[in-house]
Design an enzyme around this catalytic site. Structure first.
Site, PDB file in Angstrom:
ATOM      1  N   ASP A 109      20.499   6.146   8.208  1.00 26.39           N
ATOM      2  CA  ASP A 109      19.045   5.986   8.252  1.00 26.39           C
ATOM      3  C   ASP A 109      18.597   4.529   8.239  1.00 26.39           C
ATOM      4  OD1 ASP A 109      18.257   8.655   8.521  1.00 26.39           O
ATOM      5  OD2 ASP A 109      18.647   9.019   6.406  1.00 26.39           O
ATOM      6  N   ASP A 176      19.545  13.967  13.341  1.00 25.93           N
ATOM      7  CA  ASP A 176      18.571  12.940  12.979  1.00 25.93           C
ATOM      8  C   ASP A 176      18.984  11.541  13.459  1.00 25.93           C
ATOM      9  OD1 ASP A 176      19.167  15.151  11.321  1.00 25.93           O
ATOM     10  OD2 ASP A 176      17.802  14.462   9.776  1.00 25.93           O
TER      11      ASP A 176
HETATM   12  N1  GLY Z   1      16.228  13.012   8.353  1.00 28.10           N
HETATM   13  C1  GLY Z   1      16.089  14.016   7.365  1.00 28.10           C
HETATM   14  C2  GLY Z   1      15.119  15.056   7.724  1.00 28.10           C
HETATM   15  O1  GLY Z   1      14.682  15.159   8.849  1.00 28.10           O
HETATM   16  O2  GLY Z   1      14.764  15.804   6.835  1.00 28.10           O
END
Ligand code: GLY
Length: 394
Positions: A109, A176
């Site tokens: 992230d 993600d």
């Molecule tokens: N990136 C984590 C979510 O979408 O909850």
């Protein structure tokens, strides 16, 4: 300012501008006013998830969502030129410095965090410190690349605040991460270094081969042998089941491939985004807000407004890149925005601190119906794309 806020509309083509410009313009103006009116309450805290009263629970120092308030402030600055938004966004820089200083806080992230926290600052103001911070973050993200399997490792077995979770250990990719590739593509553009581009393309191709199913739905996560890189199996983390399709994961992939196509010109990425968007269009319920998982059973399945916002922004990205289908993808974006405005819009509610109700953060953990800061960020991004804005931070 390096970005000229007045140049956006001149660059726009009519075919991908929303058919509901007055409604969308009014909505983005309400978003900006909400950000302005809540600044004294929110201060320098960063929203994590909404409460039942539509107030916020705020992030601890390290959280994947820590940049979405800053992202909204940078967008509001573009729209208004108001220095209050500039100061509120830049004052968050220590949050990102702290991530760079803590190894356990660093995972895939870094892309979400530093594209919105630091690349945005550099692109908007030309300040050199956030550029250097974003390049450092990109280098750390590059360190998560596993050439054996051509993927970026998603999580760490030990999380920032010390919890151990074997589910997060080596060999896992997640949908993600497609959003996080933008930081690598940006670093490649800034430095000319091939390794940033090799890792971003390697991951995008691996995710396309293994996360995207033959029927254009997607796994949330996929496991690889961490030593050999051999593909093992798809699993879910936040969806209903390993074989189901979690709508926010599908949305991350649609937006991520559409965005990666815009940067690289790779037609395989555009095709992937297009196929997955068509599947999501076919699976859309009557209220035009995606179910949190397209395969979740029951009469009243929770909706996920954040999936709708991410997907809408991805749909407008498709409309810009596929001239023959611009109207189709613009209309899909409009449909999603319409669903959000009809059933989730909190911008006119003076008691609410955020923009959208009915986000599903993690249904399996009991978080099924809350405001979410990423839903709010992508709602603004989608509204702006629908009105012809083309300059963002990825
Ligand atoms: N990136 C984590 C979510 O979408 O909850």
């Amino acid at each position: 300012m390096k970005i000229d806020a007045n140049s956006y509309f001149a660059a726009a083509e009519p075919a991908f501008i929303t058919r509901h410009a007055a409604r969308h313009q009014a909505a983005i103006e309400r978003c900006v006013e909400k950000l302005r009116s809540t600044m004294p309450v929110i201060g320098l805290r960063n929203p994590k998830i909404g409460t039942a009263a539509n107030h916020w629970v705020y992030c601890a120092p390290f959280d994947w969502v820590v940049s979405f308030q800053a992202g909204q402030l940078w967008l509001a600055l573009q729209l208004t030129g108001d220095p209050a938004f500039l100061h509120a966004a830049q004052a968050r820089r220590p949050v990102f410095r702290a991530i760079l200083a803590n190894r356990q806080a660093q995972d895939h992230d870094l892309g979400f965090q530093f594209s919105l926290g630091c690349v945005a600052d550099w692109l908007t103001t030309g300040a050199v410190e956030p550029r250097a911070m974003a390049l450092e973050a990109a280098t750390l993200l590059l360190g998560r690349y596993r050439p054996e399997g051509r993927y970026l490792q998603a999580w760490n077995a030990v999380a920032p605040h010390g919890q151990f979770d074997p589910h997060h250990a080596a060999g896992r990719i997640i949908a993600d991460t497609l959003q996080n590739l933008a930081l690598l593509y940006w670093a490649h553009g800034e430095t000319g270094r091939a390794d940033f581009r090799v890792a971003a393309d390697g991951h995008a191709e691996t995710a396309l081969a293994h996360l995207v199913r033959a029927d254009d739905t997607s796994f949330h996560t996929f496991l690889f042998d961490p030593v050999t890189g051999a593909p093992l199996r798809g699993e879910t983390h936040q969806g209903y089941s390993d074989s189901s399709c979690w709508s926010r994961g599908q949305a991350w992939l649609i937006h991520g491939y559409a965005q990666s196509a815009a940067v690289t010109g790779n037609p395989a990425y555009l095709d992937a985004a297009r196929r997955m968007a068509a599947k999501s269009e076919a699976l859309m319920g009557r209220d035009n807000v995606p179910a949190w998982d397209y395969d979740a059973p029951g009469a009243s399945v929770p909706r996920d407004s954040s999936a709708g916002a991410v997907m809408a922004s991805g749909a407008y990205l498709l409309a810009q890149q596929i001239p023959d289908e611009a109207e189709r993808w613009r209309d899909f974006g409009d449909r999603l925005i319409g669903g959000l405005l009809d059933t989730c819009d909190l911008t006119g509610d003076p008691a609410a601190l955020g923009l959208l109700a009915h986000g599903a953060a993690h249904v399996g953990s009991g978080f099924a119906d809350n405001m979410l800061p990423y839903g709010d960020y992508y709602f603004m991004e989608a509204l702006m794309r629908s009105l012809g804005h083309t300059q963002f931070f990825w």
